[in-house]
Write a protein that holds these residues in place. Structure first.
Motif, short mmCIF file in Angstrom:
data_model
loop_
_atom_site.label_atom_id
_atom_site.label_comp_id
_atom_site.label_asym_id
_atom_site.label_seq_id
_atom_site.Cartn_x
_atom_site.Cartn_y
_atom_site.Cartn_z
N GLN A 47 0.83 -1.20 0.00
CA GLN A 47 0.00 0.00 0.00
C GLN A 47 0.88 1.27 0.00
OE1 GLN A 47 -2.70 0.22 3.31
NE2 GLN A 47 -3.95 1.78 2.34
N THR A 48 1.91 1.26 0.81
CA THR A 48 2.83 2.41 0.85
C THR A 48 3.51 2.60 -0.49
OG1 THR A 48 3.23 2.09 3.21
CG2 THR A 48 4.89 3.34 2.00
N ALA A 87 12.70 3.40 -3.66
CA ALA A 87 13.78 2.40 -3.65
C ALA A 87 13.82 1.67 -2.30
CB ALA A 87 15.12 3.07 -3.93
N VAL A 88 13.66 2.41 -1.22
CA VAL A 88 13.66 1.80 0.11
C VAL A 88 12.44 0.90 0.29
CG1 VAL A 88 13.46 2.30 2.59
CG2 VAL A 88 15.06 3.60 1.18
N GLU A 89 11.28 1.37 -0.11
CA GLU A 89 10.06 0.57 0.06
C GLU A 89 10.09 -0.68 -0.81
OE1 GLU A 89 7.14 -0.32 2.38
OE2 GLU A 89 8.07 1.64 2.55
N LYS A 90 10.63 -0.59 -2.01
CA LYS A 90 10.79 -1.78 -2.86
C LYS A 90 11.73 -2.78 -2.18
CE LYS A 90 9.87 -0.11 -7.53
NZ LYS A 90 10.43 0.06 -8.89
N GLY A 91 12.79 -2.29 -1.57
CA GLY A 91 13.71 -3.16 -0.84
C GLY A 91 13.05 -3.82 0.35
N ARG A 92 12.25 -3.05 1.09
CA ARG A 92 11.52 -3.58 2.25
C ARG A 92 10.55 -4.67 1.80
NH1 ARG A 92 9.83 1.02 4.35
NH2 ARG A 92 11.54 1.02 5.83
#
Length: 104
Positions: A47-48, A87-92
């Motif tokens: 969702q984020t 990029a951070v959210e894709k990694g998470r």
């Protein structure tokens, strides 16, 4: 000189979200979670990421319009670019999916 100016303007534009690579992240913070917690974390992260991607697409459009009208990528210049957050959210999300695949 004109080519250099055009190149600088184009490179300053926001990157479409689908072209942004994920940051490598460890799944360590998720290894102690239950499958239900992992599913909830994945849903929240998805969702984020969707919300950030929409903001980024708006920034891409805003930059294109700004460059077309006044020669300046407005969204990127005013902080509308969400590339790092995406990029951070894709990694998470990738870390959550990796731990989920191993444990559930």
């Amino acid at each position: 000189m004109k080519r250099l100016a055009v190149l600088l303007i184009l490179t300053a534009c926001a990157t479409p979200p689908e072209k942004i690579a994920a940051v490598q992240m460890s799944g360590a913070e998720y290894t102690g979670q239950s499958c239900d917690q992992l599913i909830a974390a994945k849903a929240a992260s998805t969702q984020t990421l969707a919300a950030l991607s929409k903001q980024q697409k708006d920034a891409v459009t805003g930059d294109a319009v700004g460059v077309l009208l006044i020669g300046v990528p407005l969204s990127s210049a005013t902080g509308g670019d969400r590339e790092t957050a995406i990029a951070v959210e894709k990694g998470r999300l990738a870390a959550i999916e990796r731990v989920t695949a191993e444990r559930c």
